[in-house]
Design an enzyme around this catalytic site. Structure first.
Site, PDB file in Angstrom:
ATOM      1  CG  ASP A   1      -2.298   0.635   0.868  1.00  0.00           C
ATOM      2  OD1 ASP A   1      -2.285   1.795   0.400  1.00  0.00           O
ATOM      3  OD2 ASP A   1      -3.341   0.006   1.054  1.00  0.00           O
TER       4      ASP A   1
ATOM      5  CG  HIS B   1      -4.682   1.996  -1.964  1.00  0.00           C
ATOM      6  ND1 HIS B   1      -4.639   2.544  -0.703  1.00  0.00           N
ATOM      7  CD2 HIS B   1      -5.944   2.157  -2.404  1.00  0.00           C
ATOM      8  CE1 HIS B   1      -5.839   3.011  -0.381  1.00  0.00           C
ATOM      9  NE2 HIS B   1      -6.653   2.802  -1.411  1.00  0.00           N
TER      10      HIS B   1
ATOM     11  CD  GLU C   1     -10.240   3.790  -0.586  1.00  0.00           C
ATOM     12  OE1 GLU C   1     -11.140   4.138   0.190  1.00  0.00           O
ATOM     13  OE2 GLU C   1      -9.100   3.512  -0.202  1.00  0.00           O
TER      14      GLU C   1
END
Ligand code: ACM
Ligand code: ZN
Length: 767
Positions: free
Chosen positions: A203, A291, A351
């Site tokens: 991440d 990410h 995201e």
């Protein structure tokens, strides 16, 4: 489920004979607790005693891991292992193959003379042993208990799982965890028959797995100075030491104190082997294209601009207009595919800051050249290419539900996490795609316990009600996640995971019809003892029987109740934080003056949450004269003006509409919405009325000018309550509400004296 105590006369006679030789006890139902609840369980008379002479018999390789697990359990707890013979059935614990039993299912039979575990695969035998483990005293989880009598109640159990995917996730990027902690966690999973371990290995905040072709990913990408989450944890740790960042992950590197760590490929093999012995499959997650900052920081050619960076909320993703991004991803995934035997590889996909692609000529060219409609389709274009590549390695692609937005190929599996995007489930099911249900409102165990309480986890039904049988087949199972932004050590991780993990495990394994919350709570009493024996730090709710505000006229008498059996309650009345040296609660408390009461309960040294209650002396509020009633209330709405409910000021020229309930309806998913509801509430009699609000984000409830429920601030859905003394008649009521970032909800209740809690609507409201 069938849960029967069965005593036949003949059986009882035989047993009484045997119990002369072997004084074994008969167990009551309340002394037996198996979680998840088995499909069928019949308790009988007497019990089996395990001793160092107990021998295990088996004949198949598939029976060995289960037998070894059982023997190791005794070696740890009793100081002796159980002899395992692999050449017959003359032991008193016998494993028998029964091909008609379904995969993972098992049949367990315990009599005073023998324990038989039948199954058709290694998982079935293993789960038979895990049930046996829970039938043994909780002290079997502890080291060195030589003096204990190891009784197993006589019982017959037939059991099989509801779902094939019973998952837990851990995030290693935001905060890292050690090999020993991983293994301990896998042991917890085994105890509750969970079979899928999702490792979130990469991440923005750190890359946690060795990739031989790209050494900088871990040489540099696994180490950081201090993240915003580290800062936040440190701040909280000043008053709550459970937020202390684990010292073992700090290292002196290049003259700096850096936080981090990673698993070598050899360590990953060790984790996979350990998990496999426990019938757990390890699924790696390598998140891409978003990410992905830990990769881009060290290989900046991967981004659209050639530099790492952030968009408004999310980090800038890999550029999907550059061939190098595809090549890099495939090279990384080649090593991952070779390392992990799992069918699935998780590629994240959540995201993504697609703004970066909007501004990138290369990304736009790929969109144009391939007739893609938008950036979501660009992500799907990338996913399809990666999926085809994974297929050549014998692997299936799984990703978060954002991957549905630009279209899915038929073999993709998605993890549904966004409660506010239910259409992703429908789209996937209608397209024939499989899914794992892991909604953030219920199964994100990093959420605070008041936001995601235990009951909410237990009561959640993962298959959407409106799904047809065909659609439901695409729900492979469920998973709970432990994002580690605010989980900086393993004790804190235990505290966030337990006891919710038991509630989720029961939904994962036990059929929908057999689940029962009351019965589960009964079984939890013994499970808490097992968690104690395992040394697990788990969440204990606050002392019950108290509102956030308790009103009284002459005298308040408050009876407190410990959250779990056998806990001692302590309290303060001077505003100080209660501890074990505070006043010990023995009898109901009496108050004649306004007082701040703080209570806590202890189980050994494990504290409950502290509950603060304002015990407030009041006088009855006078009603106002109202002639006509409307069963409606006035609502004012403003968008984008205020940031938090506590700041809302109703303008002098406010215009209102009439609504017949106090809620967020009509504004689903909208952000920065402020509302004020104004009207009157009818007190049917003189007395103390309770009000409660549950809101995401904040809400404030006033009767006349008195703040009765303070549920202010911006937060996830939390319920708060309060009390007010009212004379019979109509009283002015105001409810303020604010939703900041989307996902708003609001419910308001009242409880008349001696009455039931009801939603505030209908004949008790008027404009
Ligand atoms: C997620 O929580 N971003 C999957
Ligand atoms: Zn680009």
């Amino acid at each position: 489920m069938k849960y029967t105590t069965y005593f036949s006369m003949g059986f009882a006679l035989v047993l009484s004979f045997s119990s002369c030789q072997n004084p074994s006890k008969t167990f009551a139902e309340s002394e037996v607790s198996v979680v998840p609840k088995p499909s069928e369980m019949i308790l009988a008379e007497g019990s089996f005693v395990v001793s160092k002479d107990t021998k295990i018999s088996l004949v198949l390789e598939t029976q060995k891991p289960a037998a070894k697990y059982l023997s190791d359990l005794f070696e740890n707890a009793a100081g002796y292992s159980l002899t395992i013979s692999d050449t017959g059935t003359n032991g008193t614990i016998v494993f028998i193959e029964e091909p008609s039993i379904k995969p993972e299912a098992y049949h367990l039979e315990v009599t005073p003379h023998k324990i038989t575990i039948k199954a058709s695969d290694a998982a079935g035998y293993f789960y038979g042993v895990q049930t046996l483990r829970q039938l043994l005293p909780p002290t079997v989880e502890k080291e060195a208990n030589e003096t204990q009598n190891w009784l197993v109640p006589s019982i017959t159990i037939n059991d099989e799982p509801r779902f094939g995917w019973r998952g837990m996730h851990m995030d290693f990027s935001r905060h890292f965890f050690s090999m020993d902690e991983v293994k301990t966690f896998l042991d917890y999973m085994a105890l509750y028959k969970l079979n899928t371990y999702h490792m979130h290995l990469t991440d923005d905040q750190g890359w946690r797995i060795e990739i031989k072709q790209y050494p900088l990913l871990t040489e540099k990408g696994a180490w950081r100075i201090e993240s915003t989450h580290d800062k936040a944890c440190k701040e909280l740790a000043k008053t709550d030491p459970s937020y202390t960042i684990d010292e073992q992950h700090y290292h002196q590197k290049d003259g700096q104190r850096l936080y981090g760590g990673f698993f070598t490929q050899e360590q990953i093999k060790e984790i996979i082997a350990y998990a496999s012995e426990r019938q757990i499959e390890v699924i790696p997650e390598i998140g891409v294209p978003g990410h992905f900052k830990a990769a881009i920081d060290n290989y900046p050619f991967l981004s659209c601009t050639g530099e790492p960076g952030w968009g408004e909320v999310f980090s800038n993703p890999a550029c999907l207009g550059k061939e190098t991004s595809y090549e890099f991803t495939k090279n990384v995934l080649s090593e991952i595919a070779a390392l992990f035997p799992s069918d699935y590889i998780h590629i994240g996909g959540d995201e993504v800051n697609i703004q970066a692609w909007k501004e990138c000529p290369r990304c736009q060219k790929v969109i144009k050249d391939n007739n893609l409609a938008n950036e979501h389709e660009l992500q799907s274009f990338f996913n399809r290419d990666i999926e085809a590549f994974l297929k050549t390695k014998g692997k299936k692609l799984i990703g978060w539900d954002e991957i549905v937005e630009g279209g899915l190929s038929e073999d993709t599996t998605m993890m549904w996490w966004r409660n506010w995007a239910p259409k992703m489930r429908d789209k996937a099911a209608n397209n024939g795609n499989n899914m794992i249900i892991t909604p953030c409102f219920e199964y994100y165990f990093d959420a605070q316990n008041d936001v995601t309480p235990f009951e909410k986890v237990y009561n959640y039904e993962p298959v959407p009600e409106e799904f047809t049988a065909d659609q439901a087949k695409h729900v492979l199972g469920i998973q709970a996640n432990l994002w580690s932004e605010m989980i900086p050590n393993f004790k804190r991780l235990q505290y966030m995971a337990f006891p919710k993990i038991l509630a989720m495990a029961e939904t994962a394994w036990t059929s929908k019809e057999d689940k029962n919350h009351e019965d589960f709570q009964e079984r939890m009493k013994l499970q808490h003892q097992r968690l104690d024996a395992l040394g697990i730090s788990y969440f204990i709710p606050a002392v019950s029987g108290l509102n956030d505000k308790e009103a009284f006229i002459n005298k308040a008498v408050l009876e407190l109740k410990a959250p779990l059996d056998g806990m001692e309650i302590y309290y303060t009345i001077d505003g100080s934080e209660p501890t074990k040296i505070a006043i010990k609660y023995t009898n109901p408390l009496e108050f004649t003056e306004t007082t701040t009461l703080k209570t806590i309960a202890f189980r050994g040294d494990v504290p409950s949450v502290v509950k603060t209650t304002l015990v407030e002396k009041q006088h009855y509020l006078e009603p106002v004269g109202i002639k006509e009633t409307t069963r409606a209330i006035k609502q004012w709405v403003d968008i984008d003006k205020f940031k938090v409910v506590d700041d809302i000021i109703l303008p002098d020229n406010a215009t209102f509409t009439s609504v017949n309930a106090i809620n967020f309806s009509g504004y689903d998913g909208e952000q920065n919405v402020s509302m004020v509801f104004k009207g009157h509430f009818y007190a049917e009699e003189e007395g103390l009325f309770e009000f409660a609000t549950k809101s995401d984000d904040g809400s404030l409830l006033y009767i006349a000018d008195n703040l009765v429920v303070n549920n202010g601030g911006n937060h996830s859905a939390i319920e708060k309550n309060g009390m007010v003394a009212l004379k019979k008649g109509w009283h002015p009521i105001t409810v303020k509400f604010h939703e900041a970032t989307g996902g708003g909800q609001l419910t308001v209740w009242y409880t008349a004296p001696g009455g039931e809690k009801k939603v505030l609507a209908g004949s008790v409201i008027t404009e």
